[in-house]
Design a protein around this motif. Structure first.
Motif, PDB file in Angstrom:
ATOM      1  N   GLU A 256       0.833  -1.199   0.000  1.00 58.47           N
ATOM      2  CA  GLU A 256       0.000   0.000   0.000  1.00 58.47           C
ATOM      3  C   GLU A 256       0.872   1.256   0.000  1.00 58.47           C
ATOM      4  OE1 GLU A 256      -3.136   2.379   2.927  1.00 58.47           O
ATOM      5  OE2 GLU A 256      -2.263   0.458   3.527  1.00 58.47           O
ATOM      6  N   THR A 257       0.520   2.228  -0.839  1.00 60.37           N
ATOM      7  CA  THR A 257       1.225   3.504  -0.852  1.00 60.37           C
ATOM      8  C   THR A 257       0.226   4.652  -0.790  1.00 60.37           C
ATOM      9  OG1 THR A 257       1.264   3.582  -3.281  1.00 60.37           O
ATOM     10  CG2 THR A 257       3.173   2.592  -2.173  1.00 60.37           C
ATOM     11  N   LEU A 258       0.703   5.805  -0.365  1.00 61.99           N
ATOM     12  CA  LEU A 258      -0.084   7.025  -0.350  1.00 61.99           C
ATOM     13  C   LEU A 258       0.671   8.081  -1.151  1.00 61.99           C
ATOM     14  CD1 LEU A 258      -1.202   7.219   3.396  1.00 61.99           C
ATOM     15  CD2 LEU A 258      -2.616   6.572   1.438  1.00 61.99           C
ATOM     16  N   THR A 259      -0.060   8.847  -1.950  1.00 67.70           N
ATOM     17  CA  THR A 259       0.543   9.854  -2.818  1.00 67.70           C
ATOM     18  C   THR A 259      -0.040  11.223  -2.518  1.00 67.70           C
ATOM     19  OG1 THR A 259       0.846   8.219  -4.590  1.00 67.70           O
ATOM     20  CG2 THR A 259       0.971  10.533  -5.214  1.00 67.70           C
ATOM     21  N   ILE A 260       0.833  12.218  -2.420  1.00 62.64           N
ATOM     22  CA  ILE A 260       0.367  13.601  -2.352  1.00 62.64           C
ATOM     23  C   ILE A 260       0.829  14.319  -3.610  1.00 62.64           C
ATOM     24  CG2 ILE A 260       0.167  13.740   0.148  1.00 62.64           C
ATOM     25  CD1 ILE A 260       2.879  15.066   0.269  1.00 62.64           C
ATOM     26  N   ILE A 261      -0.021  15.191  -4.117  1.00 62.56           N
ATOM     27  CA  ILE A 261       0.210  15.843  -5.407  1.00 62.56           C
ATOM     28  C   ILE A 261      -0.108  17.325  -5.307  1.00 62.56           C
ATOM     29  CG2 ILE A 261      -0.472  15.923  -7.843  1.00 62.56           C
ATOM     30  CD1 ILE A 261      -1.200  13.008  -7.683  1.00 62.56           C
ATOM     31  N   GLY A 262       0.703  18.140  -5.969  1.00 61.79           N
ATOM     32  CA  GLY A 262       0.444  19.566  -6.062  1.00 61.79           C
ATOM     33  C   GLY A 262       1.146  20.146  -7.274  1.00 61.79           C
ATOM     34  N   GLN A 263       1.167  21.472  -7.337  1.00 62.28           N
ATOM     35  CA  GLN A 263       1.797  22.161  -8.456  1.00 62.28           C
ATOM     36  C   GLN A 263       2.623  23.335  -7.955  1.00 62.28           C
ATOM     37  OE1 GLN A 263      -1.456  23.290 -11.078  1.00 62.28           O
ATOM     38  NE2 GLN A 263      -1.059  21.527 -12.404  1.00 62.28           N
TER      39      GLN A 263
ATOM     40  N   ILE B  39       4.243  18.370  -8.666  1.00 62.20           N
ATOM     41  CA  ILE B  39       4.948  17.896  -7.479  1.00 62.20           C
ATOM     42  C   ILE B  39       4.244  16.622  -7.031  1.00 62.20           C
ATOM     43  CG2 ILE B  39       5.667  18.407  -5.122  1.00 62.20           C
ATOM     44  CD1 ILE B  39       5.192  21.380  -5.762  1.00 62.20           C
ATOM     45  N   GLU B  40       4.968  15.528  -6.930  1.00 61.36           N
ATOM     46  CA  GLU B  40       4.355  14.250  -6.564  1.00 61.36           C
ATOM     47  C   GLU B  40       5.284  13.476  -5.637  1.00 61.36           C
ATOM     48  OE1 GLU B  40       2.139  11.085  -9.229  1.00 61.36           O
ATOM     49  OE2 GLU B  40       4.298  10.664  -9.200  1.00 61.36           O
ATOM     50  N   ALA B  41       4.767  13.084  -4.469  1.00 58.37           N
ATOM     51  CA  ALA B  41       5.536  12.286  -3.511  1.00 58.37           C
ATOM     52  C   ALA B  41       4.742  11.041  -3.146  1.00 58.37           C
ATOM     53  CB  ALA B  41       5.853  13.096  -2.266  1.00 58.37           C
ATOM     54  N   VAL B  42       5.413   9.895  -3.125  1.00 57.02           N
ATOM     55  CA  VAL B  42       4.779   8.612  -2.832  1.00 57.02           C
ATOM     56  C   VAL B  42       5.400   8.033  -1.569  1.00 57.02           C
ATOM     57  CG1 VAL B  42       4.265   6.294  -3.683  1.00 57.02           C
ATOM     58  CG2 VAL B  42       4.396   8.215  -5.300  1.00 57.02           C
ATOM     59  N   PHE B  43       4.558   7.653  -0.601  1.00 55.57           N
ATOM     60  CA  PHE B  43       5.016   7.125   0.681  1.00 55.57           C
ATOM     61  C   PHE B  43       4.473   5.718   0.904  1.00 55.57           C
ATOM     62  CE2 PHE B  43       4.983  11.712   1.047  1.00 55.57           C
ATOM     63  CZ  PHE B  43       6.182  11.988   1.677  1.00 55.57           C
ATOM     64  N   ALA B  44       5.214   4.937   1.706  1.00 56.31           N
ATOM     65  CA  ALA B  44       4.802   3.573   2.064  1.00 56.31           C
ATOM     66  C   ALA B  44       4.611   3.506   3.578  1.00 56.31           C
ATOM     67  CB  ALA B  44       5.838   2.559   1.613  1.00 56.31           C
ATOM     68  N   PRO B  45       3.415   3.845   4.091  1.00 61.25           N
ATOM     69  CA  PRO B  45       3.209   3.874   5.546  1.00 61.25           C
ATOM     70  C   PRO B  45       3.377   2.523   6.215  1.00 61.25           C
ATOM     71  CG  PRO B  45       1.128   4.160   4.376  1.00 61.25           C
ATOM     72  CD  PRO B  45       2.204   4.262   3.361  1.00 61.25           C
ATOM     73  N   GLN B  46       3.108   1.427   5.526  1.00 58.86           N
ATOM     74  CA  GLN B  46       3.272   0.106   6.111  1.00 58.86           C
ATOM     75  C   GLN B  46       4.724  -0.365   6.095  1.00 58.86           C
ATOM     76  OE1 GLN B  46       0.629  -1.588   7.635  1.00 58.86           O
ATOM     77  NE2 GLN B  46      -0.227   0.456   7.310  1.00 58.86           N
ATOM     78  N   LYS B  47       5.586   0.383   5.431  1.00 59.69           N
ATOM     79  CA  LYS B  47       7.005   0.042   5.323  1.00 59.69           C
ATOM     80  C   LYS B  47       7.859   1.209   5.808  1.00 59.69           C
ATOM     81  CE  LYS B  47       6.627  -4.068   3.295  1.00 59.69           C
ATOM     82  NZ  LYS B  47       7.223  -5.305   3.835  1.00 59.69           N
TER      83      LYS B  47
END
Length: 289
Positions: free
Chosen positions: A2-9, A16-24
């Motif tokens: 599972e990953t979570l992504t935050i996006i902006g400009q 601007i895009e960042a992808v995180f792995a909260p379970q890892k």
């Protein structure tokens, strides 16, 4: 996974895009700014092997503890990487702290912001995290989009002195890159090495990412904020960090590696922290040259 992504400009509409792995371990798997991948994807093998590589966290301790401070692990099969560490003769089971090895609790996930926490009372496969780290703690994490990049707010309160930090593997384009910063006139634990071009008038140094390095720095004493510039392949990244008290940062680059690690930290001496409450706010921005 599972990953979570935050996006902006950015103001110029660059993504601007960042992808995180909260379970890892809340690892930042990817950070793209203006179409530029900043995190070295070739370090995925380190992430899969032992929760390092990519965008790993530091805390509640830095690097390796002395053997007398490492709690015994009753069931080594809880963490597959422990077999690898034992084969390599490494006594430290959780390099840079337990936070990068276990799932975090996500408190909120929005388009441009993620909040999460990790506590010593959390249970991982029948074991409390405080029993793995050796003391109780409470860590909070917030990532959010800012004007030209991303901000990471990492805080800790703990039973014993502790530290938090970011251990991000920044990608070198074609193996080339340059790091510069304004620092105190010495390393954290000694004189500046000759391969750092240091200007005593401006308190700045320049390092070309060619030879190996593993250096700890303190920011210039009259600076309210630590900053590090990293240039590669036509892009200039600025890493700015603020701590409530005096912080520091580490720069690590193995010879011929495809990355350089820039590691802001919430302690002046992360191997011997003194504070039980500390924090770190880091802003990562990139501009095309």
């Amino acid at each position: 996974m599972e990953t979570l992504t935050i996006i902006g400009q950015t103001p110029s509409k660059a993504l601007i895009e960042a992808v995180f792995a909260p379970q890892k371990g809340m690892n930042m798997m990817s950070l793209k700014l203006a179409g530029h991948q900043m995190i070295d994807q070739s370090t995925m093998n380190l992430f899969e092997e032992r929760s390092a590589g990519l965008g790993a966290l530091i805390g509640p301790h830095f690097h390796h503890r002395s053997p007398d401070k490492i709690p015994p692990i009753k069931d080594p099969t809880l963490f597959p990487h422990l077999t690898v560490m034992k084969e390599r003769g490494i006594q430290e089971p959780f390099s840079h702290g337990i936070a990068r090895y276990v799932p975090w609790k996500v408190l909120s996930a929005e388009k441009e912001r993620i909040k999460a926490e990790l506590t010593g009372s959390m249970n991982f496969r029948g074991v409390l995290l405080k029993d793995l780290e050796g003391f109780d703690f409470h860590m909070t994490f917030e990532a959010r989009i800012i004007e030209k990049g991303i901000s990471i707010d990492l805080q800790i309160s703990s039973e014993q002195p502790s530290v938090v930090g970011l251990h991000y593997y920044y990608q070198l384009q074609k193996g080339k890159g340059r790091v510069s910063s304004q620092i105190a006139g010495a390393l954290r634990d000694g004189a500046l090495p000759p391969d750092l071009s240091f200007n005593p008038q401006t308190h700045t140094f320049v390092y070309d990412c060619e030879k190996s390095c593993d250096y700890g720095f303190k920011p210039h004493p009259h600076s309210k904020m630590g900053w590090i510039n990293f240039s590669t392949g036509g892009f200039n990244t600025v890493v700015r960090y603020v701590t409530p008290t005096e912080g520091s940062w580490q720069m690590w680059h193995p010879e011929k590696a495809s990355f350089v690690c820039i590691e802001p930290l919430s302690a002046a001496d992360p191997r011997r922290p003194t504070a039980k409450v500390s924090g770190l706010i880091t802003c990562i921005e990139v501009e095309e040259n």
